[in-house]
Write an enzyme that holds these catalytic residues in place. Structure first.
Site, PDB file in Angstrom:
ATOM      1  N   LYS A  78       0.863  -1.172   0.046  1.00  0.00           N
ATOM      2  CA  LYS A  78       0.057   0.085  -0.093  1.00  0.00           C
ATOM      3  C   LYS A  78       0.931   1.332  -0.085  1.00  0.00           C
ATOM      4  CE  LYS A  78      -4.006   1.951   2.569  1.00  0.00           C
ATOM      5  NZ  LYS A  78      -4.836   1.529   3.712  1.00  0.00           N
ATOM      6  N   SER A 153      -9.771   1.396   2.618  1.00  0.00           N
ATOM      7  CA  SER A 153      -9.005   2.063   1.839  1.00  0.00           C
ATOM      8  C   SER A 153      -7.798   1.493   1.031  1.00  0.00           C
ATOM      9  CB  SER A 153      -8.039   3.514   2.390  1.00  0.00           C
ATOM     10  OG  SER A 153      -7.265   3.029   3.518  1.00  0.00           O
ATOM     11  N   SER A 177      -9.794  -0.812   6.803  1.00  0.00           N
ATOM     12  CA  SER A 177      -9.184  -0.577   5.610  1.00  0.00           C
ATOM     13  C   SER A 177      -8.540  -1.894   5.036  1.00  0.00           C
ATOM     14  CB  SER A 177      -8.386   0.556   5.577  1.00  0.00           C
ATOM     15  OG  SER A 177      -9.001   1.747   5.585  1.00  0.00           O
TER      16      SER A 177
END
Lengths: 485, 96
Positions: A78, A153, A177
Site C-alpha cells: 500500500k 482504503s 481498511s
C-alpha cells in the site's frame, strides 16, 4: 510447467531451485501489464528493482536459501508504507513525488524474508475512505465487476491480489481498511492486534488505531506474512515487547466457542450477506465449534466515536504537511504569508480536508469535552464490552462488511452512507483487537467476507478457525474473470 | 447541528487550510452532516468512565539512549520543495 500460485508454493519452489525468481517476477509483471488497464490497482510498478532483486535471488547458492519464508514472492505494498527510494504518494497530490529516505520496519522485514516489492498500490488519499475513489491517481476497480469499487482504503492491494497480479500484499487498517476491501474483493485480510506490528514508516493517519496487515489468496499465506512482519520494534514503542506469536498448522476447532453478535446482522446489513455469513458459521459448527448469539449494544456508538477520534488524530498527524520539508509547494508569487494554508489547500483532496476540519473542530476550545473526551470514554465502554463477551466466547463471527461491492460513484456524494460501509469493522479498531476477513460465499455474484474477531494477541485462534473453514469451503479457489479473459 | 460560514472559516484557519468563499458552503454541509451524526455520543452515559488515552496495556517503554548515525542530509533534503547549503528554504516572511 505451471508456476505456483501461492506465496508458500512460490517460496518453496524457489528455495529448492525448482523455479527461478526471475520467472515468477516476470510472470507477475506480465499479469500486471495485462490487467492494470482495467483494474488500476497500482500507482507505481518497480519493474527494474524487482527484476534486479529476483536476479540476486537466482544467483544465491541453494544452500543459502533457507529460512526465507517469502523467498522470491512478489508483493504489492500500500502506498502509505515507506519504501526507500520508491515513491510513496499516499494517493495524494501532496506527496506525488515523495521518495522516502528509509524503509518502514515491515518493509525491512519483508526484504529480509526474501520478498520482492514489485509495486505500490492505490488507496484512498492518506487511507481516508472506504472505496479507493478518493485517490489523486484515480479510482481502482473491483476485479469481480469493474463497475464496482474494491472497497477501501487498501482497495489497490485487495484488487491486485484478487486479480492474481501478486499472491500477497500489505494494507493498513484504521477502521477496516484491510478487512472491508478484502471482503469486497474475495481475499483474506488481517488486522493484527494493536501493538503487534510496527507502525514505523507507516504514514500516520490515526496513530491509536492504525495497524499494518497482510492480504492474501489463502489463510496460510496471510499467516506466513503476518509471522514475518509481527514483532517488537525499538522504532515503535507501542509494539508489544513480551508477546511472541508462533504459527501453528492446527485446524482443530472442536469445542471452540463462537459468539455471534446480533448487532452485526441488523440495521443495513444486506440479507444475502447475512445469509452467507450464517451459513459459514453453520459450517464451523459442523467442524466441531459451538455457536451462540451474543450482544454488543455499544456497537451502535462505535461509528460516531471513530469519526471523532480518527479525524482528531489526523488533524494532528497531517499538520506536518506544511510545504517546508517535503511535498507539494504552490507558487507563492512573492507573497510573504500563507505558505502552509496554500500548500494544504493545493495538496489535499476534499475528503482529507474534510476530516482535518472535523478533527480540528472536535479538538477546539469548547468542543473538546463534548466530542473528543466523550469519544474516548465511549471507546473505553466498547473495550469493556468486548472484554466481557470474551469471557464467554473464544472468537466472534460476523460479516466483514454490511454490503457487497457497490457501484463506483454510488456513495461518494453521501458522506454518512459511505462511512456506514465500515460499521462492522470499526469496533475491533477501537478495542485494539485482531480481526480477519476471509471469503465465505457470494451475493448477487459479488464476494462476501466472514469476519473473525479474537481477544488481543490471540491471532492464533483466528488463524486456527480460518484455516478450518477454508479447508472445508471452496471460496478461495474461485477467481474473477478480469477484463477480456 | 447548525454551523455558520464564519465557524467554517474559523476552523479552516485553525487547520491552516485556505478555503475559497465558494468552497465554504460545501464544507459547512459536510460538517453539519457528520457532526449531526456525532450527537449519538451524547446518548451514552459516560459518568465516571475513564477516557481510553492509551491503547497499549504494557505501560511506557523507553528505548536505550544510544547515539546513532542520522539519515544523510542529502537524502533528507532530496524531497524538499526548495533547499540550499544543507538547509530547507522557505519563502521570505518579511516584506521589503
Amino acid at each position: 510447467m505451471a508456476l505456483p500460485q501461492t506465496a508458500a508454493g512460490i517460496a518453496t519452489a524457489i528455495a529448492s531451485g525448482e523455479t527461478s525468481a526471475v520467472d515468477i517476477c516476470s510472470e507477475s509483471l506480465r499479469r500486471i501489464e495485462s490487467v492494470e488497464p482495467c483494474i488500476g490497482a497500482l500507482i507505481t510498478v518497480a519493474r527494474e528493482q524487482a527484476l534486479l532483486a529476483a536476479r540476486r535471488i537466482d544467483a544465491t547458492p541453494l544452500d543459502r536459501r533457507a529460512n526465507k519464508p517469502l523467498l522470491g514472492v512478489p508483493i504489492v505494498v500500500k502506498d502509505n508504507i515507506s519504501t526507500r527510494g520508491l515513491r510513496t504518494s499516499c494517493g495524494s497530490r501532496m506527496l506525488a513525488t515523495y521518495e522516502p529516505p528509509y524503509d518502514a520496519t515491515v518493509i525491512s522485514r519483508l526484504r529480509h524474508a526474501g520478498a520482492i516489492i514489485i509495486a505500490k498500490s492505490n488507496l484512498d488519499e492518506f487511507a481516508m475512505g472506504s472505496s479507493t475513489e478518493n485517490s489523486a491517481f484515480g479510482p481502482t476497480r473491483n476485479p469481480w465487476d469493474v463497475s464496482c469499487v474494491p472497497g477501501g482504503s487498501s482497495g489497490g492491494s485487495a484488487a491486485a491480489v484478487a486479480a492474481r497480479e501478486v499472491p500477497l500484499a500489505l494494507g493498513s487498517d484504521t477502521g477496516g481498511s484491510v478487512r472491508q476491501p478484502a471482503a469486497l474483493c474475495g481475499v483474506v485480510g488481517l488486522k493484527p492486534t494493536y501493538g503487534r506490528v510496527s507502525r514505523y514508516g507507516l504514514v500516520a493517519y490515526a496513530s491509536s488505531l492504525d495497524q499494518i496487515g497482510p492480504m492474501a489468496l489463502t489463510v496460510h499465506d496471510a499467516s506466513i506474512a503476518f509471522e514475518v512482519i509481527a514483532g517488537s520494534d525499538p522504532n515503535d514503542l507501542t509494539t508489544s515487547a513480551g508477546r511472541r506469536w508462533t504459527p501453528s498448522p492446527d485446524q482443530d476447532i472442536t469445542g471452540l466457542r463462537i459468539g455471534v453478535p446480533i448487532e452485526y446482522f441488523s440495521n443495513g446489513v444486506d440479507p444475502e450477506v447475512s445469509s452467507a455469513v450464517r451459513t459459514a458459521i453453520d459450517t464451523l459448527c459442523r467442524l466441531g465449534a459451538v455457536a451462540e448469539e451474543c450482544s454488543l449494544p455499544m456497537t451502535a456508538y462505535a461509528l460516531s466515536a471513530y469519526y471523532v477520534i480518527a479525524p482528531a488524530e489526523a488533524s494532528s498527524n497531517l499538520a506536518r504537511y506544511d510545504g517546508v520539508r517535503y511535498g507539494t509547494r504552490p507558487t507563492m508569487h512573492g507573497a510573504t504569508s500563507g505558505l502552509q494554508e496554500r500548500t494544504r489547500a493545493a495538496g489535499f483532496g476534499p475528503e482529507v480536508m474534510h476530516r482535518i476540519m472535523v478533527g480540528t473542530y472536535a479538538l477546539s476550545a469548547g468542543y473538546y469535552e463534548a466530542y473528543y473526551r466523550r469519544a474516548l470514554q465511549v471507546r473505553t465502554l466498547i473495550q469493556r464490552e468486548f472484554d466481557a463477551v470474551f469471557e464467554r466466547f473464544d472468537v466472534l463471527a460476523c460479516p466483514s462488511s454490511p454490503v457487497t461491492a457497490f457501484k463506483l460513484g454510488d456513495r461518494s456524494h453521501d458522506p454518512i452512507k459511505m462511512k456506514l460501509a465500515d460499521t462492522c469493522t470499526i469496533p475491533a479498531n477501537l478495542a485494539g483487537l485482531p480481526a480477519l476477513s476471509l471469503p465465505c460465499g457470494f451475493a448477487s455474484g459479488l464476494p462476501v467476507g466472514l469476519q473473525l474477531i479474537a481477544p488481543a494477541f490471540q491471532e492464533s485462534r483466528i488463524f486456527r478457525t480460518a484455516l478450518a473453514y477454508e479447508s472445508a469451503s471452496p471460496w478461495h479457489t474461485y477467481r474473477p474473470r478480469v477484463c477480456a479473459e | 447541528m447548525i454551523i455558520s460560514d464564519d465557524d467554517v472559516r474559523s476552523i479552516a484557519a485553525l487547520a491552516r487550510i485556505q478555503l475559497e468563499d465558494a468552497e465554504i458552503p460545501q464544507q459547512r454541509r459536510h460538517l453539519e452532516a457528520l457532526i449531526g451524526h456525532l450527537q449519538l455520543l451524547h446518548q451514552v452515559d459516560v459518568d465516571r468512565v475513564p477516557p481510553s488515552t492509551h491503547m497499549v496495556q504494557e505501560g511506557n517503554r523507553l528505548r536505550a539512549d544510544r547515539p546513532h548515525a542520522p539519515l544523510p542530509i542529502d537524502r533528507v533534503l532530496a524531497n524538499a520543495p526548495d533547499c540550499s547549503d544543507e538547509m530547507f528554504l522557505v519563502p521570505r516572511i518579511l516584506g521589503d
